[in-house]
Design a protein around this motif. Sequence first.
Motif, mmCIF file in Angstrom:
data_model
loop_
_atom_site.group_PDB
_atom_site.id
_atom_site.type_symbol
_atom_site.label_atom_id
_atom_site.label_comp_id
_atom_site.label_asym_id
_atom_site.label_seq_id
_atom_site.Cartn_x
_atom_site.Cartn_y
_atom_site.Cartn_z
ATOM 1 N N GLU A 118 0.831 -1.210 0.000
ATOM 2 C CA GLU A 118 0.000 0.000 0.000
ATOM 3 C C GLU A 118 0.865 1.260 0.000
ATOM 4 O OE1 GLU A 118 -2.539 -0.295 3.358
ATOM 5 O OE2 GLU A 118 -3.702 -1.986 2.562
ATOM 6 N N ARG A 119 1.923 1.239 0.789
ATOM 7 C CA ARG A 119 2.774 2.419 0.893
ATOM 8 C C ARG A 119 3.592 2.636 -0.377
ATOM 9 N NH1 ARG A 119 4.594 2.780 7.318
ATOM 10 N NH2 ARG A 119 2.444 3.040 8.057
ATOM 11 N N ILE A 120 4.056 1.563 -0.968
ATOM 12 C CA ILE A 120 4.785 1.687 -2.232
ATOM 13 C C ILE A 120 3.855 2.200 -3.330
ATOM 14 C CG2 ILE A 120 5.836 0.329 -4.086
ATOM 15 C CD1 ILE A 120 7.312 -1.245 -1.946
ATOM 16 N N THR A 121 2.627 1.714 -3.345
ATOM 17 C CA THR A 121 1.637 2.212 -4.310
ATOM 18 C C THR A 121 1.414 3.707 -4.133
ATOM 19 O OG1 THR A 121 0.518 0.069 -4.429
ATOM 20 C CG2 THR A 121 -0.749 2.009 -5.105
ATOM 21 N N ALA A 122 1.365 4.158 -2.877
ATOM 22 C CA ALA A 122 1.173 5.582 -2.598
ATOM 23 C C ALA A 122 2.370 6.402 -3.085
ATOM 24 C CB ALA A 122 0.962 5.796 -1.101
ATOM 25 N N LEU A 123 3.575 5.896 -2.874
ATOM 26 C CA LEU A 123 4.775 6.607 -3.337
ATOM 27 C C LEU A 123 4.807 6.655 -4.865
ATOM 28 C CD1 LEU A 123 7.511 5.241 -0.873
ATOM 29 C CD2 LEU A 123 6.093 7.293 -0.672
ATOM 30 N N HIS A 124 4.410 5.561 -5.489
ATOM 31 C CA HIS A 124 4.310 5.523 -6.947
ATOM 32 C C HIS A 124 3.315 6.559 -7.458
ATOM 33 C CE1 HIS A 124 6.074 1.322 -7.935
ATOM 34 N NE2 HIS A 124 6.809 2.258 -8.504
ATOM 35 N N SER A 125 2.171 6.631 -6.798
ATOM 36 C CA SER A 125 1.105 7.523 -7.262
ATOM 37 C C SER A 125 1.529 8.990 -7.205
ATOM 38 C CB SER A 125 -0.158 7.314 -6.430
ATOM 39 O OG SER A 125 0.025 7.763 -5.097
ATOM 40 N N LEU A 126 2.501 9.286 -6.355
ATOM 41 C CA LEU A 126 3.012 10.653 -6.243
ATOM 42 C C LEU A 126 4.162 10.924 -7.206
ATOM 43 C CD1 LEU A 126 2.846 10.946 -2.358
ATOM 44 C CD2 LEU A 126 1.446 12.207 -3.996
ATOM 45 N N GLY A 127 4.590 9.888 -7.941
ATOM 46 C CA GLY A 127 5.567 10.106 -9.006
ATOM 47 C C GLY A 127 6.947 9.556 -8.778
ATOM 48 N N SER A 128 7.235 9.031 -7.583
ATOM 49 C CA SER A 128 8.571 8.499 -7.329
ATOM 50 C C SER A 128 8.681 7.062 -7.825
ATOM 51 C CB SER A 128 8.914 8.566 -5.837
ATOM 52 O OG SER A 128 8.023 7.763 -5.093
ATOM 53 N N LYS A 129 9.918 6.547 -7.879
ATOM 54 C CA LYS A 129 10.168 5.194 -8.369
ATOM 55 C C LYS A 129 10.708 4.317 -7.238
ATOM 56 C CE LYS A 129 11.216 6.559 -13.150
ATOM 57 N NZ LYS A 129 11.008 8.006 -12.948
ATOM 58 N N ILE A 130 10.585 3.002 -7.448
ATOM 59 C CA ILE A 130 11.078 2.028 -6.489
ATOM 60 C C ILE A 130 12.078 1.105 -7.184
ATOM 61 C CG2 ILE A 130 10.484 0.142 -4.920
ATOM 62 C CD1 ILE A 130 9.407 2.820 -4.008
ATOM 63 N N SER A 131 13.224 0.916 -6.538
ATOM 64 C CA SER A 131 14.266 0.043 -7.066
ATOM 65 C C SER A 131 14.540 -1.074 -6.072
ATOM 66 C CB SER A 131 15.545 0.855 -7.315
ATOM 67 O OG SER A 131 16.625 0.010 -7.648
ATOM 68 N N LEU A 132 14.804 -2.285 -6.581
ATOM 69 C CA LEU A 132 15.215 -3.398 -5.732
ATOM 70 C C LEU A 132 16.722 -3.507 -5.831
ATOM 71 C CD1 LEU A 132 13.949 -5.503 -3.869
ATOM 72 C CD2 LEU A 132 13.882 -7.088 -5.800
ATOM 73 N N ASP A 133 17.405 -3.219 -4.724
ATOM 74 C CA ASP A 133 18.856 -3.102 -4.718
ATOM 75 C C ASP A 133 19.529 -4.454 -4.472
ATOM 76 O OD1 ASP A 133 21.240 -1.737 -4.925
ATOM 77 O OD2 ASP A 133 21.226 -0.995 -2.867
ATOM 78 N N ASP A 134 20.769 -4.576 -4.956
ATOM 79 C CA ASP A 134 21.610 -5.756 -4.703
ATOM 80 C C ASP A 134 20.923 -7.056 -5.100
ATOM 81 O OD1 ASP A 134 23.521 -4.037 -3.736
ATOM 82 O OD2 ASP A 134 23.061 -4.393 -1.630
ATOM 83 N N PHE A 135 20.163 -7.036 -6.181
ATOM 84 C CA PHE A 135 19.447 -8.239 -6.587
ATOM 85 C C PHE A 135 20.437 -9.301 -7.062
ATOM 86 C CE2 PHE A 135 16.802 -10.996 -9.217
ATOM 87 C CZ PHE A 135 15.725 -11.188 -8.373
ATOM 88 N N VAL A 152 12.830 -0.659 -11.028
ATOM 89 C CA VAL A 152 14.241 -0.868 -11.371
ATOM 90 C C VAL A 152 14.797 -2.064 -10.611
ATOM 91 C CG1 VAL A 152 16.548 0.173 -11.426
ATOM 92 C CG2 VAL A 152 14.517 1.622 -11.675
ATOM 93 N N ILE A 153 15.586 -2.877 -11.301
ATOM 94 C CA ILE A 153 16.323 -3.971 -10.669
ATOM 95 C C ILE A 153 17.812 -3.643 -10.766
ATOM 96 C CG2 ILE A 153 16.905 -6.420 -10.757
ATOM 97 C CD1 ILE A 153 14.193 -6.874 -12.137
ATOM 98 N N LYS A 154 18.475 -3.547 -9.630
ATOM 99 C CA LYS A 154 19.917 -3.309 -9.619
ATOM 100 C C LYS A 154 20.627 -4.628 -9.328
ATOM 101 C CE LYS A 154 21.706 0.570 -8.442
ATOM 102 N NZ LYS A 154 22.220 1.736 -7.698
ATOM 103 N N ILE A 155 21.390 -5.095 -10.312
ATOM 104 C CA ILE A 155 22.085 -6.370 -10.176
ATOM 105 C C ILE A 155 23.282 -6.194 -9.247
ATOM 106 C CG2 ILE A 155 23.257 -8.242 -11.375
ATOM 107 C CD1 ILE A 155 21.684 -7.521 -13.863
ATOM 108 N N ASP A 156 23.385 -7.064 -8.270
ATOM 109 C CA ASP A 156 24.410 -6.932 -7.237
ATOM 110 C C ASP A 156 25.823 -6.945 -7.819
ATOM 111 O OD1 ASP A 156 25.066 -6.901 -4.332
ATOM 112 O OD2 ASP A 156 26.074 -8.771 -4.868
ATOM 113 N N GLY A 157 26.666 -6.109 -7.230
ATOM 114 C CA GLY A 157 28.043 -5.984 -7.697
ATOM 115 C C GLY A 157 28.856 -7.251 -7.566
ATOM 116 N N SER A 158 28.491 -8.134 -6.633
ATOM 117 C CA SER A 158 29.241 -9.378 -6.462
ATOM 118 C C SER A 158 29.140 -10.264 -7.702
ATOM 119 C CB SER A 158 28.735 -10.144 -5.232
ATOM 120 O OG SER A 158 27.397 -10.567 -5.414
#
Length: 230
Positions: A118-135, A152-158
């Motif tokens: 719900e909170r991520i949906t609210a942040l999206h609705s206001l225009g911001s983006k969500i990234s999954l880090d170190d995937f 966004v998916i950020k592929i882990d540096g390892s």
Amino acid sequence: SEYQPIVDLRSKQIVGYEALVRIRDQNGKVLYPSMFLPNILYSNIYKELTMVILQINFQKVSTERCSISINLNITDILDDDIYTAIKKFLDQNIDNARFLTFELLEEEQITNLETLKERITALHSLGSKISLDDFGSGYSNFNHIFALDVDVIKIDGSLIKDIDTSEISYKLVEAIVAFAVASEKVVVAEYIHSFKILEIVKKLNITYGQGFYLGKPSETLSRKPVFLDE
């Protein structure tokens, strides 16, 4: 904070920055997150530090009007005070919301999934983006990509740093990219530290990259194009 460029590997242009927290001790020595975060992670100090980092970067976005990614734990979004501070800024600065990406560190178990969604949906609705880090770092739940509706998916540096010598790393990255493309998610490769790594990442059709070869963290925002073939 210091800011590391995120680069479009096709146009060789900087498209945004990741905000990296730094602390200076009484002697002026720079302390990196691994040196202090583990000791304060579940304390009030961590929460206070997170609020300060948010305010610094909200101000940076307002003055620079460029894309900035801020690292948060999933538990930060579930914290009422931190979430309220984020939402208040987005509500009051709707024109700047599109410049903000919140990079969430993946966790093995997510409590209160419905509240988080719900909170991520609210942040999206206001225009911001969500990234999954170190995937791809150890535990990776592909369901999180859909459950949290990440952009966004950020592929882990390892995985990226050994992609030229490890067949397993190469195949894992190849699989992640194929999944991301099929899911219409943006992919960022972290830890691009050499021209050789860069060439492999580009051949895998990864659009965006980050790493010392592309640009080191700095207190100032570099607006100059990055010439990757020099």
